[in-house]
Each structure stands twice: as C-alpha cells, then as structure tokens.
Design an enzyme around this catalytic site. Structure first.
Site, PDB file in Angstrom:
ATOM      1  N   ARG A  65       0.687  14.284  13.319  1.00 58.77           N
ATOM      2  CA  ARG A  65       0.960  14.142  11.896  1.00 58.77           C
ATOM      3  C   ARG A  65       0.888  15.464  11.116  1.00 58.77           C
ATOM      4  NH1 ARG A  65      -1.517   8.600   9.725  1.00 58.77           N
ATOM      5  NH2 ARG A  65       0.546   8.387   8.854  1.00 58.77           N
ATOM      6  N   PRO A  66       1.728  16.432  11.472  1.00 61.27           N
ATOM      7  CA  PRO A  66       1.736  17.698  10.731  1.00 61.27           C
ATOM      8  C   PRO A  66       2.377  17.516   9.350  1.00 61.27           C
ATOM      9  CG  PRO A  66       3.504  17.669  12.347  1.00 61.27           C
ATOM     10  CD  PRO A  66       2.752  16.389  12.519  1.00 61.27           C
ATOM     11  N   ILE A  67       2.321  18.559   8.504  1.00 57.98           N
ATOM     12  CA  ILE A  67       2.982  18.472   7.189  1.00 57.98           C
ATOM     13  C   ILE A  67       4.020  19.586   7.030  1.00 57.98           C
ATOM     14  CG2 ILE A  67       1.110  17.250   6.000  1.00 57.98           C
ATOM     15  CD1 ILE A  67       0.445  20.020   4.658  1.00 57.98           C
ATOM     16  N   ASP A  68       4.537  20.056   8.178  1.00 56.32           N
ATOM     17  CA  ASP A  68       5.493  21.165   8.117  1.00 56.32           C
ATOM     18  C   ASP A  68       6.729  20.825   7.277  1.00 56.32           C
ATOM     19  OD1 ASP A  68       5.830  19.349  10.306  1.00 56.32           O
ATOM     20  OD2 ASP A  68       7.470  20.590  11.036  1.00 56.32           O
ATOM     21  N   ARG A 123      -8.670  -0.608   4.585  1.00 53.13           N
ATOM     22  CA  ARG A 123      -7.911   0.506   3.991  1.00 53.13           C
ATOM     23  C   ARG A 123      -6.544   0.026   3.530  1.00 53.13           C
ATOM     24  NH1 ARG A 123      -6.492   4.740   7.839  1.00 53.13           N
ATOM     25  NH2 ARG A 123      -5.113   5.120   6.085  1.00 53.13           N
ATOM     26  N   CYS A 183      -5.272   7.905   9.940  1.00 47.15           N
ATOM     27  CA  CYS A 183      -5.423   7.326  11.275  1.00 47.15           C
ATOM     28  C   CYS A 183      -5.061   8.362  12.334  1.00 47.15           C
ATOM     29  CB  CYS A 183      -4.494   6.129  11.433  1.00 47.15           C
ATOM     30  SG  CYS A 183      -4.993   4.689  10.508  1.00 47.15           S
ATOM     31  N   LYS A 214       0.841  -1.211   0.000  1.00 50.14           N
ATOM     32  CA  LYS A 214       0.000   0.000   0.000  1.00 50.14           C
ATOM     33  C   LYS A 214       0.872   1.256   0.000  1.00 50.14           C
ATOM     34  CE  LYS A 214      -1.693   1.758   4.016  1.00 50.14           C
ATOM     35  NZ  LYS A 214      -1.422   3.190   4.181  1.00 50.14           N
ATOM     36  N   ASN A 215       1.891   1.260   0.866  1.00 52.88           N
ATOM     37  CA  ASN A 215       2.686   2.470   1.028  1.00 52.88           C
ATOM     38  C   ASN A 215       3.624   2.735  -0.144  1.00 52.88           C
ATOM     39  OD1 ASN A 215       1.390   2.935   3.385  1.00 52.88           O
ATOM     40  ND2 ASN A 215       3.107   2.428   4.743  1.00 52.88           N
ATOM     41  N   ARG A 246      -4.270  10.546   4.721  1.00 52.41           N
ATOM     42  CA  ARG A 246      -3.075  11.377   4.808  1.00 52.41           C
ATOM     43  C   ARG A 246      -2.245  11.361   3.526  1.00 52.41           C
ATOM     44  NH1 ARG A 246       0.199  14.149   8.189  1.00 52.41           N
ATOM     45  NH2 ARG A 246       2.398  13.942   7.719  1.00 52.41           N
ATOM     46  N   ASP A 304       4.689   0.638  11.846  1.00 47.09           N
ATOM     47  CA  ASP A 304       3.477  -0.051  11.384  1.00 47.09           C
ATOM     48  C   ASP A 304       3.409  -1.496  11.871  1.00 47.09           C
ATOM     49  OD1 ASP A 304       2.685   2.231  10.129  1.00 47.09           O
ATOM     50  OD2 ASP A 304       3.005   1.525   8.082  1.00 47.09           O
TER      51      ASP A 304
HETATM   52  C1  UD1 Z   1       4.244   6.783   6.261  1.00 43.50           C
HETATM   53  C2  UD1 Z   1       3.396   5.563   6.092  1.00 43.50           C
HETATM   54  C3  UD1 Z   1       2.890   5.071   7.425  1.00 43.50           C
HETATM   55  C4  UD1 Z   1       4.055   4.873   8.393  1.00 43.50           C
HETATM   56  C5  UD1 Z   1       4.947   6.106   8.459  1.00 43.50           C
HETATM   57  C6  UD1 Z   1       6.210   5.902   9.269  1.00 43.50           C
HETATM   58  C7  UD1 Z   1       2.452   5.885   3.878  1.00 43.50           C
HETATM   59  C8  UD1 Z   1       1.252   6.156   3.056  1.00 43.50           C
HETATM   60  N1  UD1 Z   1       2.278   5.887   5.209  1.00 43.50           N
HETATM   61  O1  UD1 Z   1       3.408   7.786   6.821  1.00 43.50           O
HETATM   62  O2  UD1 Z   1       2.209   3.833   7.222  1.00 43.50           O
HETATM   63  O3  UD1 Z   1       3.546   4.605   9.673  1.00 43.50           O
HETATM   64  O4  UD1 Z   1       5.350   6.499   7.127  1.00 43.50           O
HETATM   65  O5  UD1 Z   1       6.928   4.837   8.774  1.00 43.50           O
HETATM   66  O6  UD1 Z   1       3.517   5.650   3.354  1.00 43.50           O
HETATM   67  N2  UD1 Z   1       6.216  14.496  10.692  1.00 43.50           N
HETATM   68  C9  UD1 Z   1       6.344  15.823  11.008  1.00 43.50           C
HETATM   69  N3  UD1 Z   1       6.205  16.742  10.013  1.00 43.50           N
HETATM   70  C10 UD1 Z   1       5.946  16.386   8.714  1.00 43.50           C
HETATM   71  C11 UD1 Z   1       5.845  15.012   8.402  1.00 43.50           C
HETATM   72  C12 UD1 Z   1       5.988  14.083   9.417  1.00 43.50           C
HETATM   73  O7  UD1 Z   1       6.549  16.191  12.159  1.00 43.50           O
HETATM   74  O8  UD1 Z   1       5.832  17.263   7.859  1.00 43.50           O
HETATM   75  C13 UD1 Z   1       6.352  13.489  11.770  1.00 43.50           C
HETATM   76  C14 UD1 Z   1       5.050  12.724  11.981  1.00 43.50           C
HETATM   77  O9  UD1 Z   1       4.164  13.420  12.821  1.00 43.50           O
HETATM   78  C15 UD1 Z   1       5.550  11.448  12.616  1.00 43.50           C
HETATM   79  C16 UD1 Z   1       6.894  11.240  11.915  1.00 43.50           C
HETATM   80  O10 UD1 Z   1       7.276  12.503  11.377  1.00 43.50           O
HETATM   81  O11 UD1 Z   1       5.754  11.628  13.984  1.00 43.50           O
HETATM   82  C17 UD1 Z   1       6.869  10.197  10.814  1.00 43.50           C
HETATM   83  O12 UD1 Z   1       5.956  10.575   9.821  1.00 43.50           O
HETATM   84  P1  UD1 Z   1       6.173  10.218   8.283  1.00 43.50           P
HETATM   85  O13 UD1 Z   1       7.425   9.439   8.102  1.00 43.50           O
HETATM   86  O14 UD1 Z   1       5.985  11.466   7.494  1.00 43.50           O
HETATM   87  O15 UD1 Z   1       4.931   9.264   8.028  1.00 43.50           O
HETATM   88  P2  UD1 Z   1       3.892   9.313   6.845  1.00 43.50           P
HETATM   89  O16 UD1 Z   1       4.577   9.615   5.573  1.00 43.50           O
HETATM   90  O17 UD1 Z   1       2.705  10.094   7.261  1.00 43.50           O
END
Ligand code: UD1
Length: 414
Positions: free
Chosen positions: A120-123, A394, A115, A22-23, A91, A301
């Site tokens: 889970r910010p996008i900064d 999902r 979830c 999926k990822n 997300r 995961d």
């Molecule tokens: C992806 C996976 C998810 C997995 C995660 C970590 C997909 C679709 N999903 O999620 O299954 O659990 O990787 O292996 O591939 N963070 C920030 N700012 C940001 C982005 C992330 O602070 O802009 C933090 C998140 O809050 C979290 C950490 O970084 O604490 C890891 O997040 P990230 O690696 O971005 O996970 P996803 O890409 O959302």
C-alpha cells in the site's frame, strides 16, 4: 479489544437497513478542509475509522459538531496534523494531504497505516501532487509538500481509489484545469465528486476513466448524504446465502454492486430488487470463480466475505486476488475451522461443502474479520473470534447486531 462468541446458524430471516459507506464518508470528511464554511454530512455511520479521522481533523484545526448521525465540520484555518500516531493507524488519513496542500500551500503528513493487506504505497498520490506543481520531500516516516497548485495532466499507472480522491480534492482549488487519466471509477469517487460540485467545484467525467477538474479560487459549504455501503450490503448477503436465508436489504443501491450480485446469483440463490429493497432467498450451492478488479469488477473488499460463503458451496471455488498482494490472511483462520483451502501465490482454491467445527480464531484485518464472523455462523458449535485490534468495528457499525436481528446468535464481549 473485542471477542465475539458465534453459534452455528441455519437460517437468517428478516430485514436490515444498510448504513452509509465508510469508503464514501472518509474522503467526504476530508473535503471539509477545502472551505471555511460548514460541511454537513448526514447519516454518518458510527465507526471507529470515522472517529479516528475526526481526531485527525480536530488535530488539523477543524471544528466539529455531531448531532445523532449528522456531522458538521468547518475548517476556518486548517493546518497540518501534529499527532503522527493517529495517521499511521489509518490509511485513509492520507486524504488530508491534497486538500491541506491546496488550501494552505503546505502539508506534512506521516506515512499512513491501515490493514496489513499489502504494501500500500502512496507513490501515485505523490506523483499527482507533483503534477499539480507541489514540491515533495520524503523523510523517514513522513512526507512534506509545498507550493501553490496549478492544474496539470495526470496519468495514474493504476486506477487507485485513494490517489484519485486525493488529486480531486487538491485539484478542486488548483489554478487551472486538471485532467486525471485512468482515474478510479468506484461509486465512492462519483459520490465525492457530487459533493464537491455541490460545494462549487467544476468537475466532469466522474465515474469514467477521465475526470476533468476546473479549479476554483474558493469553495463553499453544503449538506450531503453519502451513498449506502455496498460492502456492508454484500457481507450481509453472503451471510444470508450461507443459510436457508430470506433477507431484505433496505436503503441499498443495487446498481452499484452488480459484480457481487451476479456472483451471488451464480451460487444459486434468488435475488429480487424492488422499491422495498433487495431480497435474497435461498442457500447458495454452486461453486464460483472470483477475480478481484477495480470497479466495475468484483471488489477486493468482498473477496473475504465471499470466501466465507464459498466454504458452504459444494465443489471447488477459485479466488484470484489482483489488487492487494497479501489479502488471503483470513484463509489461514478458516482452515482452523476445518476448511479445505489451498493458496498458490494470488490464487486460493476453496473446496467447500465440508464440515466446519467451531474453535478459537482471529480477525486478521477489517474484511477478513467480517468474513470470520460469517465463517463462525457456518461452523458447528461455538466459534470464538478474537479481534484485539478492533478491526471489524473500524468498518462495520454493529455487524453482530445486524446479523443478530436476522436470527444469528453472536455475543460480543469487550
Ligand atoms: C480503497 C478502499 C479499500 C479498498 C481499495 C481498493 C477506502 C478508504 N479504502 O483503498 O477499502 O480495498 O480502495 O478498492 O476507500 N497503490 C499504489 N500506489 C499508490 C496507491 C495505491 O501502488 O499510490 C496500489 C495499492 O498498493 C493497491 C492498489 O493500488 O495494490 C489499490 O489501492 P487503492 O485503490 O489506492 O486503495 P485505497 O485507496 O488504499
């Protein structure tokens, strides 16, 4: 809305074929926005997250055809999605941002959901887009980006999977060279880069902490088969290790799941990798210590499915969750089955080996839901697992069917 009736299970036996990840599939689908030519993805799993992203891509003006599990996507004139509800549901939908911005000079997306396992910010995604020259404007519930992208140097404070993917997708069409420092190293990143290179992108360093992207004026279409799902594989292995199991997984990449395989071996099961596949034999018994980390560390995961296995291990297993701050919600449901779990902030202590009794429990999130399905196999009698949000479907294509083919008794009621 789904409810599963799960009966106690002492033995899993047989073989299963692992689906594509999926990822890996979700970011690959977003790569179609980078070219007007068709992107053909093979072996695409039948998941509701895939369907949600298809709906979002359709809203972005992408044309699509599905023949069995082959998906053809082509984006002649992509545009920003209008329907905000779809984006807030998942997300990974934020991954349309980078390619839309790079291709059209404009992207407006609503802030993503998914979830509730943490803030889970996008900064980091936005910081990356700014480094590529985008102007970013945040409004309540959405973000607008514009500008012609040029290469830049980016240091990620954390090796975020999603941010690395979004920046890669954007940098592929930026003018000049981009360097991503402290990039994520997950196999799904390497897979995305492989596909982008096949589409004509100039990328080196995928799988290391520094990825360099030489931007191109345009990319072309290609045919790509995503990597197998290491989390689905790990979930089935945990289920097998909870029973007197002998299960063969076909179509996996053992080299991409070493952290999980070592942890399983520590429980006392036997693992054998051969050209036919990976076989796990025996029941786990020894407790384990798990600390989730970015790849190649133990994947967050897999924390919940591994905790289900720990319910059956004799002694106290320790889980430390370092990636997401709210990822022990399944533990509360496990306690309802009679599990002995103590949580202190980001650490969970699981005293396994006690008797579990079936009752009604809930699926709290995608991986937590799968873990509760496994916990139901361990509980005496019948466990009713409610999954009103459809979390499990999902990310798993027919998990009850896969476990059922190995001898589990799981009935799904819709
Ligand atoms: C992806 C996976 C998810 C997995 C995660 C970590 C997909 C679709 N999903 O999620 O299954 O659990 O990787 O292996 O591939 N963070 C920030 N700012 C940001 C982005 C992330 O602070 O802009 C933090 C998140 O809050 C979290 C950490 O970084 O604490 C890891 O997040 P990230 O690696 O971005 O996970 P996803 O890409 O959302």
């Amino acid at each position: 809305m789904a409810t599963y009736r799960i009966r106690h299970c002492e033995q899993l036996r047989g073989e299963v074929i692992i689906h594509s990840a999926k990822n890996a599939v979700l970011p690959l689908m977003c790569a179609c926005l980078l070219t007007r030519e068709p992107l053909i993805l093979e072996h695409v799993p039948n998941l509701t997250d895939v369907q949600t992203l298809l709906d979002i891509l359709a809203d972005c003006g992408v044309s699509m055809r599905r023949d069995g599990n082959t998906l053809t996507l082509w984006a002649e004139e992509p545009k920003s999605p209008a329907v905000t509800d779809l984006l807030s549901r998942m997300r990974a939908s934020v991954l349309v941002m980078g390619p839309l911005l790079a291709r059209t000079g404009y992207a407006r997306v609503s802030l993503p959901g998914g979830c509730a396992i943490g803030q889970r910010p996008i900064d980091l995604h936005l910081k990356g887009m700014e480094a590529l020259g985008a102007q970013v404007q945040l409004t309540p519930g959405s973000v607008t980006l514009q500008g012609k992208l040029r290469g830049g140097n980016i240091y990620l404070d954390f090796p975020s999977v999603g941010a690395t993917e979004n920046i890669l997708l954007a940098a592929a069409l930026a003018d000049g060279v981009t360097r991503i420092e402290n990039a994520a190293k997950e196999p799904e990143i390497v897979d995305l880069c492989g596909c982008l290179v096949q589409m004509g992108a100039g990328i080196t360093g995928a799988g290391s902490g520094t990825i360099t992207v030489e931007g191109r004026e345009s990319l072309h279409g290609c045919t790509w088969r995503p990597i197998p799902d290491r989390i689905e594989a790990g979930t089935i292995l945990c289920a097998s290790a909870m029973t007197e199991g002998s299960v063969l997984l076909r179509g996996i990449r053992a080299d991409q799941m070493q952290a999980v395989l070592f942890k399983l071996a520590e429980t006392g099961v036997t693992l054998r990798d051969s050209p036919a596949g990976l076989r796990l034999t025996g029941r786990g018994s020894q407790p384990i210590q798990v600390r989730t980390l970015a790849y190649p560390g133990f994947p967050t995961d897999m924390q919940a499915p591994m905790m289900a296995l720990a319910l059956r291990l004799r002694g106290t297993s320790v889980f430390m969750e370092t990636i997401f701050e709210n990822r022990f919600m399944h533990a509360r449901e496990m306690v309802r089955l009679g599990a002995n779990i103590r949580i202190e902030d980001r650490i969970a202590l699981v005293s396994g080996g006690g008797m579990l009794s079936g009752t009604t429990v809930s699926s709290t999130d995608l991986r937590g839901g799968a873990a509760m399905m496994l916990a139901g196999l361990a509980a005496e009698g019948e466990t009713i697992l409610r999954d009103p949000a459809g979390h499990i479907a999902r990310g798993y294509e027919d998990l009850p069917g896969m476990l059922g083919s190995l001898g589990a008794d799981i009935v799904m009621e819709v």
